[in-house]
Design a protein around this motif. Structure first.
Motif, PDB file in Angstrom:
ATOM      1  N   VAL A 109       0.852  -1.187   0.000  1.00 24.38           N
ATOM      2  CA  VAL A 109       0.000   0.000   0.000  1.00 24.38           C
ATOM      3  C   VAL A 109       0.892   1.243   0.000  1.00 24.38           C
ATOM      4  N   ILE A 110       0.710   2.103  -1.004  1.00 24.60           N
ATOM      5  CA  ILE A 110       1.383   3.403  -1.027  1.00 24.60           C
ATOM      6  C   ILE A 110       0.310   4.465  -0.826  1.00 24.60           C
ATOM      7  N   HIS A 111       0.365   5.122   0.317  1.00 28.52           N
ATOM      8  CA  HIS A 111      -0.686   6.074   0.683  1.00 28.52           C
ATOM      9  C   HIS A 111      -0.512   7.419  -0.010  1.00 28.52           C
ATOM     10  N   ASP A 112       0.720   7.858  -0.157  1.00 25.93           N
ATOM     11  CA  ASP A 112       0.999   9.098  -0.883  1.00 25.93           C
ATOM     12  C   ASP A 112       2.494   9.184  -1.139  1.00 25.93           C
ATOM     13  N   LEU A 113       2.872  10.187  -1.927  1.00 24.67           N
ATOM     14  CA  LEU A 113       4.286  10.450  -2.206  1.00 24.67           C
ATOM     15  C   LEU A 113       4.658  11.834  -1.684  1.00 24.67           C
ATOM     16  N   ALA A 114       4.198  12.143  -0.492  1.00 27.43           N
ATOM     17  CA  ALA A 114       4.460  13.463   0.080  1.00 27.43           C
ATOM     18  C   ALA A 114       5.946  13.741   0.220  1.00 27.43           C
ATOM     19  N   TYR A 115       6.747  12.692   0.411  1.00 28.90           N
ATOM     20  CA  TYR A 115       8.188  12.906   0.572  1.00 28.90           C
ATOM     21  C   TYR A 115       8.812  13.533  -0.676  1.00 28.90           C
ATOM     22  N   ALA A 140       9.374  -3.940  -6.924  1.00 30.22           N
ATOM     23  CA  ALA A 140       9.423  -5.316  -6.428  1.00 30.22           C
ATOM     24  C   ALA A 140       8.052  -5.890  -6.119  1.00 30.22           C
ATOM     25  N   SER A 141       7.044  -5.056  -5.972  1.00 38.88           N
ATOM     26  CA  SER A 141       5.710  -5.516  -5.576  1.00 38.88           C
ATOM     27  C   SER A 141       4.942  -6.052  -6.772  1.00 38.88           C
ATOM     28  N   ARG A 142       4.228  -7.149  -6.562  1.00 41.04           N
ATOM     29  CA  ARG A 142       3.367  -7.682  -7.619  1.00 41.04           C
ATOM     30  C   ARG A 142       2.211  -6.728  -7.897  1.00 41.04           C
ATOM     31  N   ALA A 143       1.723  -6.098  -6.829  1.00 41.32           N
ATOM     32  CA  ALA A 143       0.625  -5.137  -6.978  1.00 41.32           C
ATOM     33  C   ALA A 143       0.835  -4.015  -5.980  1.00 41.32           C
ATOM     34  N   ILE A 144       0.356  -2.839  -6.349  1.00 45.84           N
ATOM     35  CA  ILE A 144       0.386  -1.671  -5.472  1.00 45.84           C
ATOM     36  C   ILE A 144      -1.049  -1.226  -5.238  1.00 45.84           C
ATOM     37  N   LEU A 145      -1.358  -0.911  -4.004  1.00 50.22           N
ATOM     38  CA  LEU A 145      -2.668  -0.379  -3.636  1.00 50.22           C
ATOM     39  C   LEU A 145      -2.509   1.087  -3.275  1.00 50.22           C
ATOM     40  N   THR A 146      -3.395   1.927  -3.776  1.00 50.74           N
ATOM     41  CA  THR A 146      -3.407   3.336  -3.379  1.00 50.74           C
ATOM     42  C   THR A 146      -4.800   3.690  -2.866  1.00 50.74           C
ATOM     43  N   VAL A 147      -4.879   4.752  -2.073  1.00 49.70           N
ATOM     44  CA  VAL A 147      -6.150   5.100  -1.444  1.00 49.70           C
ATOM     45  C   VAL A 147      -6.977   6.072  -2.275  1.00 49.70           C
ATOM     46  N   SER A 148      -6.442   6.536  -3.402  1.00 48.69           N
ATOM     47  CA  SER A 148      -7.185   7.465  -4.261  1.00 48.69           C
ATOM     48  C   SER A 148      -6.664   7.376  -5.684  1.00 48.69           C
ATOM     49  N   GLU A 149      -7.500   7.836  -6.610  1.00 44.83           N
ATOM     50  CA  GLU A 149      -7.065   7.933  -8.002  1.00 44.83           C
ATOM     51  C   GLU A 149      -5.935   8.953  -8.127  1.00 44.83           C
ATOM     52  N   LEU A 159       6.928   7.474 -10.210  1.00 48.28           N
ATOM     53  CA  LEU A 159       7.717   6.255 -10.041  1.00 48.28           C
ATOM     54  C   LEU A 159       7.757   5.398 -11.308  1.00 48.28           C
ATOM     55  N   GLY A 160       7.009   5.788 -12.319  1.00 50.31           N
ATOM     56  CA  GLY A 160       7.038   5.045 -13.567  1.00 50.31           C
ATOM     57  C   GLY A 160       6.395   3.678 -13.495  1.00 50.31           C
ATOM     58  N   VAL A 161       5.421   3.514 -12.602  1.00 50.43           N
ATOM     59  CA  VAL A 161       4.733   2.237 -12.442  1.00 50.43           C
ATOM     60  C   VAL A 161       3.615   2.129 -13.474  1.00 50.43           C
ATOM     61  N   ALA A 162       3.451   0.953 -14.059  1.00 47.18           N
ATOM     62  CA  ALA A 162       2.375   0.736 -15.026  1.00 47.18           C
ATOM     63  C   ALA A 162       1.020   0.867 -14.334  1.00 47.18           C
ATOM     64  N   PRO A 163       0.082   1.595 -14.921  1.00 48.48           N
ATOM     65  CA  PRO A 163      -1.233   1.795 -14.266  1.00 48.48           C
ATOM     66  C   PRO A 163      -1.938   0.496 -13.911  1.00 48.48           C
ATOM     67  N   GLN A 164      -1.802  -0.523 -14.751  1.00 46.40           N
ATOM     68  CA  GLN A 164      -2.513  -1.774 -14.510  1.00 46.40           C
ATOM     69  C   GLN A 164      -1.983  -2.537 -13.297  1.00 46.40           C
ATOM     70  N   LYS A 165      -0.842  -2.124 -12.793  1.00 42.33           N
ATOM     71  CA  LYS A 165      -0.287  -2.749 -11.591  1.00 42.33           C
ATOM     72  C   LYS A 165      -0.900  -2.168 -10.313  1.00 42.33           C
ATOM     73  N   ILE A 166      -1.641  -1.086 -10.440  1.00 45.46           N
ATOM     74  CA  ILE A 166      -2.132  -0.346  -9.277  1.00 45.46           C
ATOM     75  C   ILE A 166      -3.642  -0.499  -9.136  1.00 45.46           C
ATOM     76  N   GLN A 167      -4.078  -0.836  -7.935  1.00 45.13           N
ATOM     77  CA  GLN A 167      -5.499  -0.922  -7.613  1.00 45.13           C
ATOM     78  C   GLN A 167      -5.853   0.174  -6.603  1.00 45.13           C
ATOM     79  N   VAL A 168      -6.843   0.993  -6.910  1.00 45.14           N
ATOM     80  CA  VAL A 168      -7.314   1.988  -5.949  1.00 45.14           C
ATOM     81  C   VAL A 168      -8.229   1.304  -4.942  1.00 45.14           C
ATOM     82  N   THR A 169      -7.866   1.400  -3.678  1.00 46.19           N
ATOM     83  CA  THR A 169      -8.671   0.842  -2.579  1.00 46.19           C
ATOM     84  C   THR A 169      -8.928   1.982  -1.589  1.00 46.19           C
TER      85      THR A 169
END
Length: 383
Positions: A109-115, A140-149, A159-169
């Motif tokens: 789960v990546i909540h934000d990139l405030a850093y 390294a993660s098979r899937a990434i979860l974020t809390v918002s679009e 971070l250059g992550v493919a959109p299909q790897k990310i699920q909004v939860t």
């Protein structure tokens, strides 16, 4: 399935955004899937309230990971060993970090990139750690979860992550939050504000929450209305709170500001439900949980037109430029002077918070855990 979870953020009476997300998602996930074994990894003695069912087995792994060097030791040294010993099927990490030294499928789960957006808020070593490792954790993660679009788009771009790897939860809002009875409203106003009406802010006291501009906006409001309305600030002092206290000391109407410090969830619920409105013009949020918590308590909301907040609030809140105190002050004026406006926002808020369900988000998390286990392994070079 053996689901191993990083639960080091589950600390009693200290749950804020990430902690609440972790608590609610896991409570629902454990209850929805009694057929699976959950191993919760704590980095200090745990509280029994976080052991949500007989299918949860808690493990304490030392040392407590509260510093970059200890983050590294815990995630890259201790966690891989435990995953190997348990023969884990998947590792779910709830707080932006994961282990790089394992072949166990990881969901993070990546909540934000405030850093990245506010590097000045982080201590030097923390910032360097995040800058170096979070891109690696994402890869390294098979899937990434974020809390918002909003955060999903940010992860894709930064971070250059493919959109299909990310699920909004998204975050949800539980039935614990509810309107406050009129008699209790009177008691709360008497307890904190000598019986007067008030606006409320809820959140940790740190610069990104924009309290310096909230104080200016409140002075603007007081000078125009000459009312007895108070401003109640609910939350602990976090990093760099000195600048907030300096802004407070410079206020013209600081006598009408009440700091409660950290209070119980039950007290927060009543403070929402007894307020003229929530003022939450944060500079940057991955989600902005107080928005929907307040709305569930029939509290109208003022929030920012930046980052995730327009997405979370939709058309159910007064959206303001957080950098313009007068604009925030004008929104305070609207809630104070126009009861019909308040009632309309309350109705819209009730509709809006129905969009968010912890149970549904937990189902989305489970889907990604299943997919991660079934996806062929992709070797990621550890750097």
């Amino acid at each position: 399935m053996k689901i191993v979870v990083n639960t080091r953020v589950l600390l009693p009476d200290q749950l804020e955004g990430v902690g609440k997300f972790t608590h609610e998602i896991l409570w629902h996930l454990v209850g929805q899937h009694p057929e699976h074994e959950f191993y919760f990894l704590f980095d200090r003695p745990y509280h029994p309230q976080f052991i949500y069912g007989p299918n949860v087995k808690p493990l304490v792994i030392y040392p407590p990971a509260r510093h970059p060097f200890l983050f590294y030791l815990w995630f890259q040294g201790m966690v891989p060993r435990v995953l190997r010993q348990l023969k884990a099927d998947v590792f779910l990490s709830m707080d932006n970090m994961t282990s790089l030294r394992t072949q166990v499928p990881r969901v993070t789960v990546i909540h934000d990139l405030a850093y990245l957006h506010f590097p000045e808020e982080k201590k030097y070593l923390d910032r360097r750690y995040y800058e170096r490792f979070i891109p690696q954790f994402a890869a390294a993660s098979r899937a990434i979860l974020t809390v918002s679009e909003f955060t999903k788009a940010d992860v894709v771009q930064q971070l250059g992550v493919a959109p299909q790897k990310i699920q909004v939860t998204p975050c949800g809002v539980s039935n614990f939050f509810k309107p406050t009875a009129y008699a209790q409203q009177i008691e709360i106003r008497q307890k904190y504000c000598a019986g007067e009406m008030y606006f409320v802010f809820v959140g940790a006291l740190q610069p990104r929450k924009n309290l310096a501009n909230v104080f200016k906006a409140f002075d603007f409001f007081k000078n125009l209305t000459r009312s007895e309305v108070k401003l109640v600030i609910v939350g602990r002092k976090a990093w760099k709170a000195q600048s907030i206290l300096k802004a407070y000391r410079q206020m013209e109407h600081k006598a009408d500001v009440v700091f409660t410090g950290r209070v119980s969830d039950a007290e927060v619920r009543q403070l929402y439900g007894s307020a003229l409105g929530l003022v939450f013009p944060s500079i940057f949020e991955g989600f902005g949980l107080p928005i929907i918590e307040a709305q569930k308590c029939h509290c109208p909301v003022i929030t920012s037109n930046t980052s995730s907040m327009p997405e979370v609030a939709g058309n159910s809140a007064l959206l303001v430029n957080p950098l313009l105190p007068d604009e925030i002050g004008e929104a305070l004026m609207q809630l104070y002077h126009y009861p019909d406006k308040r009632e309309a926002l309350i109705r819209l808020g009730q509709q809006n918070c129905q969009r968010y369900s912890w149970s549904h988000s937990a189902q989305l998390v489970y889907q990604k855990l299943e997919e991660a286990v079934q996806t062929p392994n992709i070797s990621v070079k550890y750097g």
